[in-house]
Design a protein around this motif. Structure first.
Motif, PDB file in Angstrom:
ATOM      1  N   UNK A   2     -47.912   2.724   1.259  1.00 41.35           N
ATOM      2  CA  UNK A   2     -48.686   2.262   2.070  1.00 41.35           C
ATOM      3  C   UNK A   2     -48.668   2.843   3.419  1.00 41.35           C
ATOM      4  N   UNK A   3     -47.156   2.766   4.129  1.00 33.63           N
ATOM      5  CA  UNK A   3     -47.198   3.557   5.652  1.00 33.63           C
ATOM      6  C   UNK A   3     -47.296   4.852   5.352  1.00 33.63           C
ATOM      7  N   UNK A   4     -46.837   5.597   4.189  1.00 32.29           N
ATOM      8  CA  UNK A   4     -47.158   7.140   4.348  1.00 32.29           C
ATOM      9  C   UNK A   4     -48.569   7.623   4.210  1.00 32.29           C
ATOM     10  N   UNK A   5     -49.402   6.428   3.555  1.00 37.55           N
ATOM     11  CA  UNK A   5     -50.858   6.888   3.597  1.00 37.55           C
ATOM     12  C   UNK A   5     -51.326   6.784   4.911  1.00 37.55           C
ATOM     13  N   UNK A   6     -50.934   5.638   5.782  1.00 38.36           N
ATOM     14  CA  UNK A   6     -51.578   5.393   7.061  1.00 38.36           C
ATOM     15  C   UNK A   6     -51.048   6.375   8.011  1.00 38.36           C
ATOM     16  N   UNK A   7     -49.980   6.847   7.609  1.00 35.02           N
ATOM     17  CA  UNK A   7     -49.264   7.982   8.722  1.00 35.02           C
ATOM     18  C   UNK A   7     -50.134   9.294   8.549  1.00 35.02           C
ATOM     19  N   UNK A   8     -50.527   9.642   7.304  1.00 33.16           N
ATOM     20  CA  UNK A   8     -51.182  10.770   7.026  1.00 33.16           C
ATOM     21  C   UNK A   8     -52.480  10.727   7.543  1.00 33.16           C
ATOM     22  N   UNK A  76     -55.617  14.584  -1.223  1.00 35.19           N
ATOM     23  CA  UNK A  76     -54.637  15.195  -2.385  1.00 35.19           C
ATOM     24  C   UNK A  76     -53.204  14.807  -2.493  1.00 35.19           C
ATOM     25  N   UNK A  77     -52.393  14.461  -1.510  1.00 38.17           N
ATOM     26  CA  UNK A  77     -51.138  13.670  -1.795  1.00 38.17           C
ATOM     27  C   UNK A  77     -51.235  12.417  -2.174  1.00 38.17           C
ATOM     28  N   UNK A  83     -52.492  19.454  -3.365  1.00 37.35           N
ATOM     29  CA  UNK A  83     -53.485  19.997  -2.653  1.00 37.35           C
ATOM     30  C   UNK A  83     -53.649  21.314  -3.193  1.00 37.35           C
ATOM     31  N   UNK A  84     -55.155  21.801  -3.302  1.00 31.36           N
ATOM     32  CA  UNK A  84     -55.521  22.934  -3.785  1.00 31.36           C
ATOM     33  C   UNK A  84     -56.339  23.673  -2.992  1.00 31.36           C
ATOM     34  N   UNK A  85     -56.667  25.037  -3.105  1.00 31.67           N
ATOM     35  CA  UNK A  85     -57.888  25.762  -2.068  1.00 31.67           C
ATOM     36  C   UNK A  85     -58.359  26.571  -3.192  1.00 31.67           C
ATOM     37  N   UNK A  86     -59.683  26.229  -3.516  1.00 32.86           N
ATOM     38  CA  UNK A  86     -60.432  27.055  -4.619  1.00 32.86           C
ATOM     39  C   UNK A  86     -61.331  26.053  -5.495  1.00 32.86           C
ATOM     40  N   UNK A  87     -62.399  26.505  -6.035  1.00 36.09           N
ATOM     41  CA  UNK A  87     -63.664  25.643  -6.678  1.00 36.09           C
ATOM     42  C   UNK A  87     -62.565  25.628  -7.980  1.00 36.09           C
ATOM     43  N   UNK A  93     -62.852  16.660  -2.484  1.00 35.77           N
ATOM     44  CA  UNK A  93     -62.080  16.057  -1.400  1.00 35.77           C
ATOM     45  C   UNK A  93     -60.500  16.505  -1.068  1.00 35.77           C
ATOM     46  N   UNK A  94     -60.078  16.845  -2.027  1.00 33.36           N
ATOM     47  CA  UNK A  94     -58.585  17.559  -2.113  1.00 33.36           C
ATOM     48  C   UNK A  94     -58.632  19.022  -2.067  1.00 33.36           C
ATOM     49  N   UNK A  95     -59.654  19.649  -1.613  1.00 34.98           N
ATOM     50  CA  UNK A  95     -59.665  21.070  -1.733  1.00 34.98           C
ATOM     51  C   UNK A  95     -59.825  21.568  -0.193  1.00 34.98           C
ATOM     52  N   UNK A  96     -58.781  22.083   0.389  1.00 34.85           N
ATOM     53  CA  UNK A  96     -58.550  22.488   1.659  1.00 34.85           C
ATOM     54  C   UNK A  96     -59.705  23.514   2.162  1.00 34.85           C
ATOM     55  N   UNK A  97     -60.092  24.468   1.307  1.00 36.04           N
ATOM     56  CA  UNK A  97     -61.206  25.468   1.691  1.00 36.04           C
ATOM     57  C   UNK A  97     -62.537  24.687   1.802  1.00 36.04           C
ATOM     58  N   UNK A  98     -62.920  23.747   0.785  1.00 34.43           N
ATOM     59  CA  UNK A  98     -64.276  23.092   0.948  1.00 34.43           C
ATOM     60  C   UNK A  98     -64.226  22.247   2.172  1.00 34.43           C
TER      61      UNK A  98
END
Length: 276
Positions: A2-8, A76-77, A83-87, A93-98
């Motif tokens: 939970x701490x990691x999620x809040x930090x991110x 993504x995490x 995490x990915x980039x591309x269709x 929501x985990x696509x950096x490009x989108x």
């Protein structure tokens, strides 16, 4: 965990905000001349208006793009396992490009909302001079068609297979198209106060650039939405589906490049003669 999620999540919010406040992407005389129609204005006040407009656009787009990219990293995490980039892979929501494209579009809206806010006051005096006809009509129509196609694809998948993923992606992408529509409406319909001929020319230049840029961004968002909707259909059509998705991805990249707030490399400014 939970701490990691809040930090991110905190980083995804604070880093873009810090960029928006601290980063000011400079605009050169060459950039100013490009926005002014090819000639660097002789008046310093006019040049300053163009420079501030470009700096604001670049800063807001940069900050919003980073926000979208970091949001994709967080999702993504924490939810997708990567995490990915591309269709086509995982969730949009985990696509950096989108998410970065969505951020750029929203950043452009925020930049325009400052310049295009309605004049306030108890008495309004507006210019009755005819407004220039907006361009990029073909791109706007194409964006609407692609957004409608993504919604139809998603609805068809839901009806045939009971899977709402494709429709959810289409709705999200179409929402971006809707944001662009609202932005263009504000650019087109904002009242114009009575102003000097020089100020009126600056106003027309800024409106024309904003309209074109948002039209490019709108088409990029629609292409991404349709690409994601097609990629999420069950039992894909093999190579044909792959080709369609790649074409739409390339279209989104091209339109995003054309919406950039900077001149092409081939642009050479012309110095306006000084006023005696």
């Amino acid at each position: 965990m939970a701490v990691a999620v809040l930090t991110l999540a905190a980083l995804a919010v604070l880093v873009p905000v810090g960029l928006g406040l601290a980063v000011r992407v400079p605009a050169t005389d060459r950039d100013t001349a490009w926005l002014a129609g090819g000639t660097l204005p002789a008046a310093e006040q006019v040049r300053d208006v163009y420079r501030r407009y470009l700096v604001r656009h670049r800063s807001y787009r940069l900050a919003a793009a980073w926000f979208g990219a970091l949001l994709a990293v967080v999702v993504g995490v924490t939810a997708e396992g990567g995490v990915h980039a591309g269709i086509g892979r995982g969730s949009p929501l985990a696509d950096v490009w989108f998410c970065a494209v969505a951020g750029i579009l929203l950043g452009a809206l925020l930049a325009e909302s400052y310049r295009l806010s309605q004049p306030r006051g108890t008495v309004a005096t507006a210019s009755l001079a005819p407004r220039p006809a907006p361009g990029e009509t073909g791109r706007v129509v194409a964006a609407r068609v692609l957004a409608a196609a993504s919604l139809a694809t998603g609805a068809g998948v839901l009806a045939a297979a009971g899977d709402a993923t494709s429709l959810a992606v289409a709705v999200g992408g179409s929402a971006l198209v809707g944001v662009a529509e609202l932005t263009r409406s504000a650019i087109r319909s904002r009242r114009r106060p009575v102003m000097s001929e020089q100020a009126g020319e600056v106003d027309v230049r800024l409106r024309s650039y904003a309209w074109r840029a948002v039209a490019h961004l709108e088409l990029a968002a629609a292409a991404l939405a349709l690409g994601w909707a097609v990629s999420k259909t069950p039992s894909p059509g093999g190579p044909l589906t792959t080709v369609v998705v790649l074409v739409l991805l390339v279209l989104a990249v091209v339109e995003l490049h054309r919406a950039r707030p900077r001149p092409p490399r081939s642009f050479v400014p012309v110095q306006e003669p000084a006023v005696p």
